[in-house]
Write a protein that holds these residues in place. Structure first.
Motif, PDB file in Angstrom:
ATOM      1  N   UNK A  80       0.830  -1.196   0.000  1.00 14.67           N
ATOM      2  CA  UNK A  80       0.000   0.000   0.000  1.00 14.67           C
ATOM      3  C   UNK A  80       0.868   1.251   0.000  1.00 14.67           C
ATOM      4  N   UNK A  81       0.523   2.244  -0.808  1.00 20.29           N
ATOM      5  CA  UNK A  81       1.268   3.496  -0.873  1.00 20.29           C
ATOM      6  C   UNK A  81       0.648   4.485   0.093  1.00 20.29           C
ATOM      7  N   UNK A  82       1.178   4.570   1.293  1.00 14.12           N
ATOM      8  CA  UNK A  82       0.646   5.478   2.308  1.00 14.12           C
ATOM      9  C   UNK A  82       1.165   6.880   2.023  1.00 14.12           C
ATOM     10  N   UNK A  83       0.264   7.826   1.916  1.00 18.82           N
ATOM     11  CA  UNK A  83       0.648   9.187   1.571  1.00 18.82           C
ATOM     12  C   UNK A  83       0.461  10.153   2.730  1.00 18.82           C
ATOM     13  N   UNK A  84      -0.657  10.009   3.451  1.00 19.51           N
ATOM     14  CA  UNK A  84      -0.932  10.874   4.590  1.00 19.51           C
ATOM     15  C   UNK A  84      -1.296  10.025   5.799  1.00 19.51           C
ATOM     16  N   UNK A  85      -1.020  10.563   6.980  1.00 22.83           N
ATOM     17  CA  UNK A  85      -1.529  10.004   8.225  1.00 22.83           C
ATOM     18  C   UNK A  85      -2.429  11.062   8.848  1.00 22.83           C
ATOM     19  N   UNK A  86      -3.699  10.754   8.994  1.00 22.06           N
ATOM     20  CA  UNK A  86      -4.651  11.676   9.611  1.00 22.06           C
ATOM     21  C   UNK A  86      -4.554  11.546  11.123  1.00 22.06           C
ATOM     22  N   UNK A  87      -4.337  12.654  11.782  1.00 16.39           N
ATOM     23  CA  UNK A  87      -4.248  12.667  13.243  1.00 16.39           C
ATOM     24  C   UNK A  87      -5.623  12.986  13.801  1.00 16.39           C
ATOM     25  N   UNK A  88      -6.346  11.948  14.185  1.00 17.85           N
ATOM     26  CA  UNK A  88      -7.717  12.111  14.651  1.00 17.85           C
ATOM     27  C   UNK A  88      -8.643  12.429  13.496  1.00 17.85           C
ATOM     28  N   UNK A  89      -9.863  12.733  13.837  1.00 19.81           N
ATOM     29  CA  UNK A  89     -10.838  13.179  12.846  1.00 19.81           C
ATOM     30  C   UNK A  89     -11.753  14.210  13.474  1.00 19.81           C
ATOM     31  N   UNK A  90     -11.685  15.416  12.964  1.00 21.30           N
ATOM     32  CA  UNK A  90     -12.477  16.528  13.479  1.00 21.30           C
ATOM     33  C   UNK A  90     -12.328  16.662  14.997  1.00 21.30           C
ATOM     34  N   UNK A  91     -11.089  16.665  15.518  1.00 21.06           N
ATOM     35  CA  UNK A  91     -10.897  16.665  16.973  1.00 21.06           C
ATOM     36  C   UNK A  91     -11.277  17.971  17.662  1.00 21.06           C
ATOM     37  N   UNK A  92     -11.452  19.060  16.887  1.00 20.07           N
ATOM     38  CA  UNK A  92     -11.766  20.347  17.505  1.00 20.07           C
ATOM     39  C   UNK A  92     -13.254  20.681  17.473  1.00 20.07           C
ATOM     40  N   UNK A  93     -14.097  19.691  17.202  1.00 26.41           N
ATOM     41  CA  UNK A  93     -15.539  19.928  17.222  1.00 26.41           C
ATOM     42  C   UNK A  93     -15.958  20.527  18.568  1.00 26.41           C
ATOM     43  N   UNK A  94     -16.851  21.496  18.526  1.00 24.90           N
ATOM     44  CA  UNK A  94     -17.292  22.128  19.771  1.00 24.90           C
ATOM     45  C   UNK A  94     -17.937  21.124  20.719  1.00 24.90           C
ATOM     46  N   UNK A  95     -18.576  20.088  20.170  1.00 27.87           N
ATOM     47  CA  UNK A  95     -19.258  19.102  21.016  1.00 27.87           C
ATOM     48  C   UNK A  95     -18.292  18.301  21.884  1.00 27.87           C
ATOM     49  N   UNK A  96     -17.019  18.268  21.497  1.00 30.30           N
ATOM     50  CA  UNK A  96     -16.044  17.539  22.320  1.00 30.30           C
ATOM     51  C   UNK A  96     -15.615  18.345  23.532  1.00 30.30           C
ATOM     52  N   UNK A  97     -16.057  19.589  23.605  1.00 26.40           N
ATOM     53  CA  UNK A  97     -15.782  20.441  24.774  1.00 26.40           C
ATOM     54  C   UNK A  97     -14.297  20.507  25.112  1.00 26.40           C
ATOM     55  N   UNK A  98     -13.474  20.566  24.088  1.00 32.13           N
ATOM     56  CA  UNK A  98     -12.036  20.728  24.303  1.00 32.13           C
ATOM     57  C   UNK A  98     -11.294  19.456  24.664  1.00 32.13           C
ATOM     58  N   UNK A  99     -11.960  18.303  24.589  1.00 32.88           N
ATOM     59  CA  UNK A  99     -11.341  17.041  25.003  1.00 32.88           C
ATOM     60  C   UNK A  99     -10.007  16.796  24.316  1.00 32.88           C
ATOM     61  N   UNK A 100      -9.930  17.116  23.023  1.00 37.31           N
ATOM     62  CA  UNK A 100      -8.724  16.808  22.259  1.00 37.31           C
ATOM     63  C   UNK A 100      -7.897  18.047  21.911  1.00 37.31           C
ATOM     64  N   UNK A 101      -8.314  19.197  22.410  1.00 37.68           N
ATOM     65  CA  UNK A 101      -7.633  20.433  22.025  1.00 37.68           C
ATOM     66  C   UNK A 101      -6.159  20.449  22.413  1.00 37.68           C
ATOM     67  N   UNK A 102      -5.833  19.919  23.578  1.00 33.26           N
ATOM     68  CA  UNK A 102      -4.460  19.995  24.071  1.00 33.26           C
ATOM     69  C   UNK A 102      -3.586  18.805  23.682  1.00 33.26           C
ATOM     70  N   UNK A 103      -4.178  17.811  23.035  1.00 31.30           N
ATOM     71  CA  UNK A 103      -3.395  16.627  22.687  1.00 31.30           C
ATOM     72  C   UNK A 103      -3.232  16.446  21.180  1.00 31.30           C
ATOM     73  N   UNK A 104      -4.051  17.106  20.387  1.00 35.63           N
ATOM     74  CA  UNK A 104      -4.011  16.884  18.940  1.00 35.63           C
ATOM     75  C   UNK A 104      -2.694  17.336  18.320  1.00 35.63           C
ATOM     76  N   UNK A 105      -2.271  18.559  18.608  1.00 38.95           N
ATOM     77  CA  UNK A 105      -1.033  19.061  18.001  1.00 38.95           C
ATOM     78  C   UNK A 105       0.195  18.312  18.519  1.00 38.95           C
ATOM     79  N   UNK A 106       0.311  18.026  19.829  1.00 39.22           N
ATOM     80  CA  UNK A 106       1.434  17.190  20.267  1.00 39.22           C
ATOM     81  C   UNK A 106       1.448  15.815  19.594  1.00 39.22           C
ATOM     82  N   UNK A 107       0.268  15.227  19.383  1.00 37.96           N
ATOM     83  CA  UNK A 107       0.200  13.940  18.684  1.00 37.96           C
ATOM     84  C   UNK A 107       0.654  14.101  17.234  1.00 37.96           C
TER      85      UNK A 107
END
Length: 529
Positions: free
Chosen positions: A140-167
């Protein structure tokens, strides 16, 4: 040697021309279905229709092995529930890359270029003369790695805001150290709710990132710019119409004649896709990255489950979108630009959450069993044709479970229909949907059959307290189709899709995605009035 160089130039030019003809768009391959076609059948479906790029929502081994040997460029994903661990521990990031990227990497040869999703390797063979062979890597030719999916949705109430960029940073570092970083980039697919225009000035040029994530997005965008990765966003014009009868329907498409276009600094916006995209471009410009490449991670139109989710509307939307992409039309703020797009989605998925709406199970350009729904110009040659269907599909016996017309305990019908629909897909029965015109008896038959097929036609699944029986007569009533499911050997247990729209564990997030889109649509309407 000069002759060999000429051969290389000719062959590569031909390959690039083929890539342009067949690689107009990528597509999202979701797997939230009660019974699924085998990955190899799916991979062949992709190839048969000229898709050279695919986006999946995990790095499932069976899916990856199905893609092996196809040369299709693949975007894999780190799910949201892994972001904290990958962000906190670099060793976890290294292990993830080792198991989900390096595992599928082909070692050896000279990696010249990605063409049609394959890596072209030059190898020399010696006989009486030198000659050139071009071979296609069988991984398989892997081109991109998606880090999460829509992690900044308002409904998540910031759950992933502080971990997405470090990840994001840890995964890209791991890719770099493993020797993949020059070819494989990590990015973060975001929903369009991370940016907007103020209600007092709802035009694209006023676009800015949401206040609560602006600093995080700025950090992320700076890193993407440094690493050479694009910004990835999901845009859904359909949601502008959903639940909003005041939205001008022509603005959701690309071929309408709007009575009053949105005028923004001399630019006429005649469709919501351009307005949404350029709102993002303006937001990027305000933080100093107005030229950062942007890819559309998801865009599409459903075909059932709502009055606006129809085959004719889907065909109209895709016809306009694909024509623009083939012409490299771009948007007003990025004219004459190739925009990389992943259609959403490949197949209908009958196990997706319906929290946002019943349409969620009908985004596919193919039905659950790989049958095309309408003509598409997937190759960008101006000639829409019916896509090639899946080959080698095997079905259960042609039999259906229906309401017994001689049943006497009819007071139990409602409860049994509710039971069946809670465990199978009855979304086509909704108002203005494909099966919305059925009478009460046919409604019950549809529900019973949907459950019976989902259970693999086991006899016990067609009882319903004596209300049902098995028939060999197809009771479909066009446009309502009473399906026969695929065989058990082609079935796979339902897996968790990490997209907000598909994740049944996150109904609030999906509902918010729809709500945000509706709010943006309302702002758009304000400009038109």
């Amino acid at each position: 040697m000069a002759g060999c160089a000429a051969v290389v130039a000719v062959v590569l030019a031909a390959a690039v021309a083929g890539a342009r003809a067949e690689g107009l768009v990528g597509v999202n391959w979701g797997t939230m279905a009660t019974r699924r076609l085998p990955p190899k059948v799916m991979a062949r479906l992709l190839k048969d229709n000229g898709f050279n790029k695919v986006k999946i929502f995990d790095a499932d081994e069976t899916t990856m092995m199905g893609l092996a040997g196809t040369g299709i460029e693949t975007m894999i994903a780190v799910p949201n529930d892994m972001l904290a661990a990958v962000a906190a521990d670099y060793r976890r990031a290294k292990d993830w890359v080792k198991m989900n990227v390096t595992k599928y990497d082909f070692h050896g040869g000279v990696n010249i270029k990605y063409v049609r999703g394959s890596r072209l390797l030059l190898t020399w063979s010696i006989s009486s003369v030198f000659f050139l062979q071009l071979i296609c890597v069988c991984d398989p030719s892997i081109r991109f790695v998606a880090i999460g999916n829509e992690p900044f949705l308002t409904a998540y109430n910031g759950t992933y805001d502080n971990v997405t960029v470090p990840a994001l940073k840890n995964i890209q570092r791991a890719l770099d150290e493993a020797g993949h970083g020059s070819a494989i980039k990590a990015t973060v697919p975001v929903n369009a709710d991370v940016y907007d225009s103020p209600a007092s000035n709802p035009v694209p040029s006023a676009g800015k990132f949401r206040d609560d994530v602006a600093a995080t997005i700025t950090d992320m965008v700076g890193f993407l710019n440094h690493s050479g990765a694009p910004f990835s966003v999901n845009i859904y014009p359909f949601l502008s119409l959903y639940g909003n009868d005041d939205f001008p329907i022509d603005y959701a498409f690309f071929d309408g004649a709007p009575p009053k276009p949105v005028i923004d600094k001399g630019i006429n916006y005649t469709n919501v896709f351009d307005a949404n995209f350029d709102t993002l471009v303006s937001a990027l410009d305000k933080i100093g990255f107005g030229t950062l490449p942007v890819i559309i991670g998801e865009v599409g139109w459903p075909t059932d489950g709502d009055k606006h989710a129809t085959v004719p509307y889907a065909e109209r939307f895709y016809a306009g979108l694909l024509k623009r992409l083939a012409a490299r039309q771009g948007t007003p703020l990025r004219p004459h630009t190739h925009i990389e797009v992943y259609l959403f989605g490949l197949m209908d998925e009958d196990a997706k959450s319906v929290a946002p709406g019943n349409f969620e199970r009908h985004w596919g350009i193919f039905t659950f069993d790989g049958r095309p729904k309408f003509p598409l110009d997937l190759r960008g040659n101006g000639r829409p044709v019916m896509p090639a269907g899946a080959r080698g599909v095997q079905y259960l016996p042609r039999q259906w479970c229906v309401l017994n017309p001689n049943a006497t305990n009819t007071t139990k019908i409602a409860d049994n229909v509710a039971y069946a629909c809670s465990r199978a897909d009855c979304t086509p029965l909704g108002y203005a949907c494909s099966c919305g015109a059925l009478d009460a008896a046919k409604n019950a038959s549809y529900a019973f059959n949907a459950y019976y097929q989902a259970q693999g036609q086991v006899p016990a699944a067609c009882d319903f307290q004596g209300l049902a029986f098995i028939t060999h007569k197809d009771v479909s009533q066009p446009p309502c189709n009473f399906s026969v499911q695929i065989t058990e050997t082609h079935a796979t247990a339902v897996t968790t899709n990490t997209t907000a729209a598909a994740d049944s564990s996150a109904p609030d997030a999906t509902t918010t995605r729809v709500t945000v889109a509706m709010m943006m649509a309302l702002l758009f309407v304000l400009v038109l009035t």
